[in-house]
Design a protein around this motif. Structure first.
Motif, PDB file in Angstrom:
ATOM      1  N   GLY A 296      38.275  52.032  36.717  1.00 48.08           N
ATOM      2  CA  GLY A 296      39.341  51.970  37.598  1.00 48.08           C
ATOM      3  C   GLY A 296      39.158  50.975  38.894  1.00 48.08           C
ATOM      4  N   GLY A 297      38.388  49.979  38.561  1.00 47.95           N
ATOM      5  CA  GLY A 297      38.164  49.097  39.895  1.00 47.95           C
ATOM      6  C   GLY A 297      39.200  48.071  39.998  1.00 47.95           C
ATOM      7  N   GLU A 298      39.641  47.666  41.192  1.00 46.09           N
ATOM      8  CA  GLU A 298      40.721  46.900  41.355  1.00 46.09           C
ATOM      9  C   GLU A 298      40.289  45.388  41.972  1.00 46.09           C
ATOM     10  OE1 GLU A 298      43.020  48.966  44.072  1.00 46.09           O
ATOM     11  OE2 GLU A 298      43.975  50.146  42.948  1.00 46.09           O
ATOM     12  N   GLU A 299      41.138  44.351  42.121  1.00 43.96           N
ATOM     13  CA  GLU A 299      40.712  43.042  42.330  1.00 43.96           C
ATOM     14  C   GLU A 299      40.589  43.261  44.049  1.00 43.96           C
ATOM     15  OE1 GLU A 299      43.531  40.467  40.744  1.00 43.96           O
ATOM     16  OE2 GLU A 299      42.201  40.059  38.996  1.00 43.96           O
ATOM     17  N   SER A 300      40.183  42.415  44.689  1.00 42.47           N
ATOM     18  CA  SER A 300      40.323  42.224  46.077  1.00 42.47           C
ATOM     19  C   SER A 300      41.785  41.753  46.670  1.00 42.47           C
ATOM     20  CB  SER A 300      39.309  40.962  46.595  1.00 42.47           C
ATOM     21  OG  SER A 300      38.061  41.575  46.216  1.00 42.47           O
ATOM     22  N   ASP A 301      41.846  42.128  47.682  1.00 42.16           N
ATOM     23  CA  ASP A 301      43.389  41.676  48.213  1.00 42.16           C
ATOM     24  C   ASP A 301      43.703  40.310  48.294  1.00 42.16           C
ATOM     25  OD1 ASP A 301      43.858  44.520  48.738  1.00 42.16           O
ATOM     26  OD2 ASP A 301      43.092  44.141  50.809  1.00 42.16           O
ATOM     27  N   ASP A 302      42.684  39.457  48.506  1.00 40.03           N
ATOM     28  CA  ASP A 302      42.862  37.827  48.390  1.00 40.03           C
ATOM     29  C   ASP A 302      42.977  37.667  46.990  1.00 40.03           C
ATOM     30  OD1 ASP A 302      40.234  38.654  48.037  1.00 40.03           O
ATOM     31  OD2 ASP A 302      39.332  36.890  49.247  1.00 40.03           O
TER      32      ASP A 302
END
Length: 308
Positions: A296-302
């Motif tokens: 379920g990991g997401e990319e960083s905001d940038d």
């Protein structure tokens, strides 16, 4: 006739001499042990005696004999652990010097981090989140893509390092810890019971569950006035304050009418230990990379912004 001239007593059935002993008509056969068995027995006795000389063996009042070799299983374990740490040091030193995103981006370090993070997770985190990170009521599932505080590597690292509602040495929350607490609208008299029932029906309606439409319509305004500041006007949650999404079917404490009402009446104030100071920085990074890799990991905001 003299005893020397007496013939030996031989068992009629087996044809073996007896020892001359007899009990209630039962005679003992004279079957000597095989030579090989006796020699083996003598060898084991000698081996046992030598073992007690060279290795720890005999218990004393407060300790035991040490043996001339000074060997202990604890010493062997210490040597094995030291050897393993020495082999891992080259990776851990590199991880220590990098930020968590750089660790995950390096294929070699990422593999090491996932393996090391899995071991650290079982030791430090599985007691609350489960051995497979599936979670329990009150303890989030780390396998899905629903994140209360964010699922990027940096967000996960901050949550692990500084915890939820943790205090610093002076007794006050640190700037880095996650601060999230739900008011007890019923217990503290912030809402009447009728109003709480209306909000419950509204929450059930936005999560697409069976509900009383009339009460839900009345609860909509109460929700906007009292709950939207944290959960958002649409109830989709606000990560900055740790308020969960109420519109999906993923519930931290449960989504039944009874549990939703209990949450509104008594509030919620989840906590998670801060692992900074308990675990070294490299291990915290291992955990962050491992949890992020569970599915379920997401990319960083940038990263998300650059992809748009």
């Amino acid at each position: 006739m003299s005893a020397e001239n007496e013939k030996p007593d031989v068992d009629e059935v087996s044809g073996v001499e007896t020892t001359g002993h007899e009990w209630d008509g039962i005679k003992e056969l004279n079957n000597p042990l095989p030579k090989w068995w006796l020699y083996t027995f003598y060898a084991t006795v000698i081996w046992a005696m030598l073992f007690t000389v060279f290795y720890p063996a005999w218990p004393l009042l407060t300790e035991n004999t040490k043996g001339v070799l000074g060997y202990t299983t604890r010493g062997e374990l210490r040597e094995a652990v030291a050897e393993a740490k020495s082999e891992q040091a080259v990776y851990l030193d590199r991880i220590e010097a990098l930020d968590v995103r750089a660790v995950a981006a390096d294929p070699e370090l990422s593999r090491f981090a996932r393996a090391g993070g899995a071991a650290a997770f079982k030791t430090n985190c599985s007691q609350c989140h489960g051995s497979a990170a599936q979670g329990f009521p009150g303890y989030p599932n780390l396998l899905d893509d629903a994140w209360i505080w964010g699922g990027s590597l940096e967000a996960i690292h901050q949550t692990i390092a500084y915890g939820i509602r943790q205090t610093g040495p002076d007794g006050y929350e640190t700037d880095e810890t996650r601060i999230g607490e739900m008011s007890a609208f019923g217990r503290d008299g912030l809402l009447e019971e009728q109003e709480i029932d209306q909000v419950v029906e509204y929450v059930l309606s936005i999560s697409r569950q069976e509900h009383d439409a009339a009460l839900a319509a009345q609860g909509s305004e109460i929700f906007l006035d009292n709950c939207s500041g944290c959960h958002g006007e649409d109830g989709a949650g606000i990560r900055e304050v740790g308020a969960p999404n109420l519109t999906d079917s993923i519930w931290l404490y449960g989504g039944s009418r009874e549990v939703v009402k209990a949450s509104i009446v008594n509030g919620r104030a989840g906590m998670m230990p801060a692992w900074e100071g308990r675990l070294d920085d490299a291990t915290i990074k291992l955990l962050a990379v491992y949890v992020h890799s569970l599915g379920g990991g997401e990319e960083s905001d940038d990263q998300q912004a650059s992809a748009q």
